[in-house]
Design a protein around this motif. Structure first.
Motif, PDB file in Angstrom:
ATOM      1  N   ILE A   4      54.768  44.365  49.436  1.00  0.00           N
ATOM      2  CA  ILE A   4      53.808  43.272  49.667  1.00  0.00           C
ATOM      3  C   ILE A   4      52.392  43.847  49.697  1.00  0.00           C
ATOM      4  CG2 ILE A   4      53.076  41.450  51.274  1.00  0.00           C
ATOM      5  CD1 ILE A   4      55.999  41.294  52.204  1.00  0.00           C
ATOM      6  N   GLY A   7      51.332  44.738  46.289  1.00  0.00           N
ATOM      7  CA  GLY A   7      51.021  43.510  45.568  1.00  0.00           C
ATOM      8  C   GLY A   7      49.648  42.974  45.936  1.00  0.00           C
ATOM      9  N   LYS A   8      49.322  43.037  47.219  1.00  0.00           N
ATOM     10  CA  LYS A   8      48.019  42.546  47.694  1.00  0.00           C
ATOM     11  C   LYS A   8      46.896  43.403  47.134  1.00  0.00           C
ATOM     12  CE  LYS A   8      48.980  40.174  52.010  1.00  0.00           C
ATOM     13  NZ  LYS A   8      48.964  40.251  53.461  1.00  0.00           N
ATOM     14  N   ILE A  10      46.907  45.234  44.436  1.00  0.00           N
ATOM     15  CA  ILE A  10      46.764  44.995  43.001  1.00  0.00           C
ATOM     16  C   ILE A  10      46.054  43.672  42.751  1.00  0.00           C
ATOM     17  CG2 ILE A  10      48.142  44.395  40.945  1.00  0.00           C
ATOM     18  CD1 ILE A  10      49.940  46.822  41.902  1.00  0.00           C
ATOM     19  N   HIS A  11      46.358  42.675  43.569  1.00  0.00           N
ATOM     20  CA  HIS A  11      45.701  41.377  43.444  1.00  0.00           C
ATOM     21  C   HIS A  11      44.190  41.523  43.668  1.00  0.00           C
ATOM     22  CE1 HIS A  11      45.674  37.058  43.292  1.00  0.00           C
ATOM     23  NE2 HIS A  11      44.991  37.000  44.415  1.00  0.00           N
ATOM     24  N   VAL A  13      42.388  44.367  43.333  1.00  0.00           N
ATOM     25  CA  VAL A  13      41.816  45.163  42.232  1.00  0.00           C
ATOM     26  C   VAL A  13      41.606  44.283  41.001  1.00  0.00           C
ATOM     27  CG1 VAL A  13      42.247  47.089  40.632  1.00  0.00           C
ATOM     28  CG2 VAL A  13      42.769  47.355  43.052  1.00  0.00           C
ATOM     29  N   ARG A  14      42.624  43.492  40.677  1.00  0.00           N
ATOM     30  CA  ARG A  14      42.531  42.578  39.529  1.00  0.00           C
ATOM     31  C   ARG A  14      41.341  41.633  39.653  1.00  0.00           C
ATOM     32  NH1 ARG A  14      48.413  39.888  38.936  1.00  0.00           N
ATOM     33  NH2 ARG A  14      49.363  41.547  37.742  1.00  0.00           N
ATOM     34  N   VAL A  17      38.033  43.523  39.252  1.00  0.00           N
ATOM     35  CA  VAL A  17      37.774  43.925  37.858  1.00  0.00           C
ATOM     36  C   VAL A  17      37.434  42.702  37.008  1.00  0.00           C
ATOM     37  CG1 VAL A  17      38.768  45.011  35.790  1.00  0.00           C
ATOM     38  CG2 VAL A  17      39.203  46.006  38.020  1.00  0.00           C
ATOM     39  N   LEU A  18      38.155  41.610  37.228  1.00  0.00           N
ATOM     40  CA  LEU A  18      37.888  40.380  36.465  1.00  0.00           C
ATOM     41  C   LEU A  18      36.470  39.870  36.743  1.00  0.00           C
ATOM     42  CD1 LEU A  18      39.153  38.215  34.572  1.00  0.00           C
ATOM     43  CD2 LEU A  18      39.837  36.978  36.624  1.00  0.00           C
ATOM     44  N   MET A  20      33.958  41.641  37.868  1.00  0.00           N
ATOM     45  CA  MET A  20      32.995  42.614  37.328  1.00  0.00           C
ATOM     46  C   MET A  20      32.816  42.447  35.827  1.00  0.00           C
ATOM     47  SD  MET A  20      33.523  46.289  39.106  1.00  0.00           S
ATOM     48  CE  MET A  20      32.798  47.174  37.765  1.00  0.00           C
ATOM     49  N   SER A  21      33.936  42.215  35.126  1.00  0.00           N
ATOM     50  CA  SER A  21      33.832  42.079  33.671  1.00  0.00           C
ATOM     51  C   SER A  21      33.019  40.839  33.301  1.00  0.00           C
ATOM     52  CB  SER A  21      35.221  42.048  33.024  1.00  0.00           C
ATOM     53  OG  SER A  21      35.926  40.912  33.433  1.00  0.00           O
ATOM     54  N   LEU A  22      33.233  39.745  34.024  1.00  0.00           N
ATOM     55  CA  LEU A  22      32.472  38.518  33.745  1.00  0.00           C
ATOM     56  C   LEU A  22      30.989  38.710  34.063  1.00  0.00           C
ATOM     57  CD1 LEU A  22      35.031  35.863  35.051  1.00  0.00           C
ATOM     58  CD2 LEU A  22      34.510  36.414  32.671  1.00  0.00           C
ATOM     59  N   LEU A  24      29.389  41.597  33.970  1.00  0.00           N
ATOM     60  CA  LEU A  24      28.815  42.477  32.935  1.00  0.00           C
ATOM     61  C   LEU A  24      28.537  41.686  31.655  1.00  0.00           C
ATOM     62  CD1 LEU A  24      30.987  45.717  33.313  1.00  0.00           C
ATOM     63  CD2 LEU A  24      28.563  45.510  33.787  1.00  0.00           C
TER      64      LEU A  24
END
Lengths: 52, 260
Positions: A4, A7-8, A10-11, A13-14, A17-18, A20-22, A24
């Motif tokens: 768990i 999973g948290k 990774i959630h 981090v995702r 990153v998402l 940050m990419s938007l 950028l």
């Protein structure tokens, strides 16, 4: 429990990153960087094809 | 607009821009932080991971087709294969990021080293078609063109014996997406209750991933061959948006099995 937590993490981090990419991409568009990509793309890159 | 795969915008039919080429241009010719290109690459990376390599890359398709030629197939020994896989990260760091960012030429424009000296996709998609279509360009072809044809031929030849050698050992874009593979939205998962450990999946994996040990390895290109051959239907894949729930008997994110 460990799964768990993993999973948290990774959630998180995702999501970071998402976001940050938007951010950028948005910054790049504001700085007109997308037009640079277009300028490069519409010309034949001689180095890229082994000339020059 | 950058498309997520390795392609050449010198191709006569190109409708998009290569992210690797665009990154080198931003760093080498414009000398600024590549916000737009990096953001685009990160977006594809976090959404798809190396699914891009497995299902979208045209040069990956070319290598797949070459591998279908019926010749004896080589299995690269692990001692050679494992260290060689790090080469693509060196190519990414050296020729795509550091050289364009740090080398300063007299003109102030640093050439795109990866495109110029290595990229076989550029030669196949851009160089050769341009040479066929444009007689004036043919007169300008010299040693560099010959070198790039040699690199392309070598990779195509190797593809007949080894599955996707360029993707495994050299592709800087694959190296970039590999960094996101473990936590991209698109994931593979293995149902431990259904898995009998027959390892049919591992024998069928073109990238030689140890699926039962590390299903979301950075080397997995999400081609789905493991899923297709699994007799128990233990492997699944798809977009996983909610990871707060425990997987129960599912194992994802490359965690090691408790049974082994």
């Amino acid at each position: 429990m460990e799964r768990i937590k993993s999973g948290k993490l990774i959630h998180v981090v995702r999501s970071v990153v998402l976001a940050m990419s938007l951010l950028l991409i948005g910054t790049g568009i504001m700085k007109q960087e997308h037009t640079e990509v277009l300028q490069k793309a519409v010309k034949i890159c001689l180095e890229c094809i082994g000339i020059g | 607009m950058c498309v997520p795969v390795l392609n050449c915008y010198s191709c006569p039919g190109a409708l998009g821009a290569c992210p690797v080429g665009s990154l080198q241009t931003a760093l080498g010719a414009r000398h600024h932080f590549p916000f737009y290109v990096l953001g685009t690459m990160m977006l594809f990376g976090i959404l798809l991971g190396r699914l891009v390599c497995g299902l979208l890359c045209p040069f990956g398709l070319v290598q797949d087709l070459m591998h279908k030629i019926p010749v004896p197939k080589w299995s690269v020994p692990k001692k050679i294969d494992r260290p060689m896989r790090y080469l693509k990260y060196a190519v990414l760091l050296g020729t795509v990021i550091l050289l364009p960012a740090l080398v300063v030429t007299k003109t102030g424009i640093t050439p795109p080293y990866f495109c110029e000296y290595i990229c076989p996709a550029g030669m196949l998609g851009g160089g050769i078609p341009q040479m066929i279509a444009n007689p004036a360009l043919r007169k300008l072809a010299g040693m560099l063109f010959s070198w790039k044809v040699l690199v392309l031929l070598l990779i195509l030849l190797l593809s007949m014996f080894i599955h996707r050698p360029f993707c495994r050992y050299l592709c800087p874009l694959g190296a970039f997406y590999a960094l996101f593979n473990r936590f991209a939205f698109y994931q593979m998962s293995l149902n431990e209750r259904k898995c009998t450990g027959c390892k049919k999946c591992e024998r069928s994996c073109p990238m030689a991933v140890e699926i039962t040990r590390e299903i979301n390895s950075s080397e997995c290109i999400r081609c789905g061959k493991c899923k297709a051959v699994c007799p128990e239907g233990a492997i699944s894949s798809g977009f996983m948006f909610n990871n707060l729930k425990p997987y129960g008997d599912y194992r994802a994110y490359g965690t090691r099995s408790r049974r082994r």
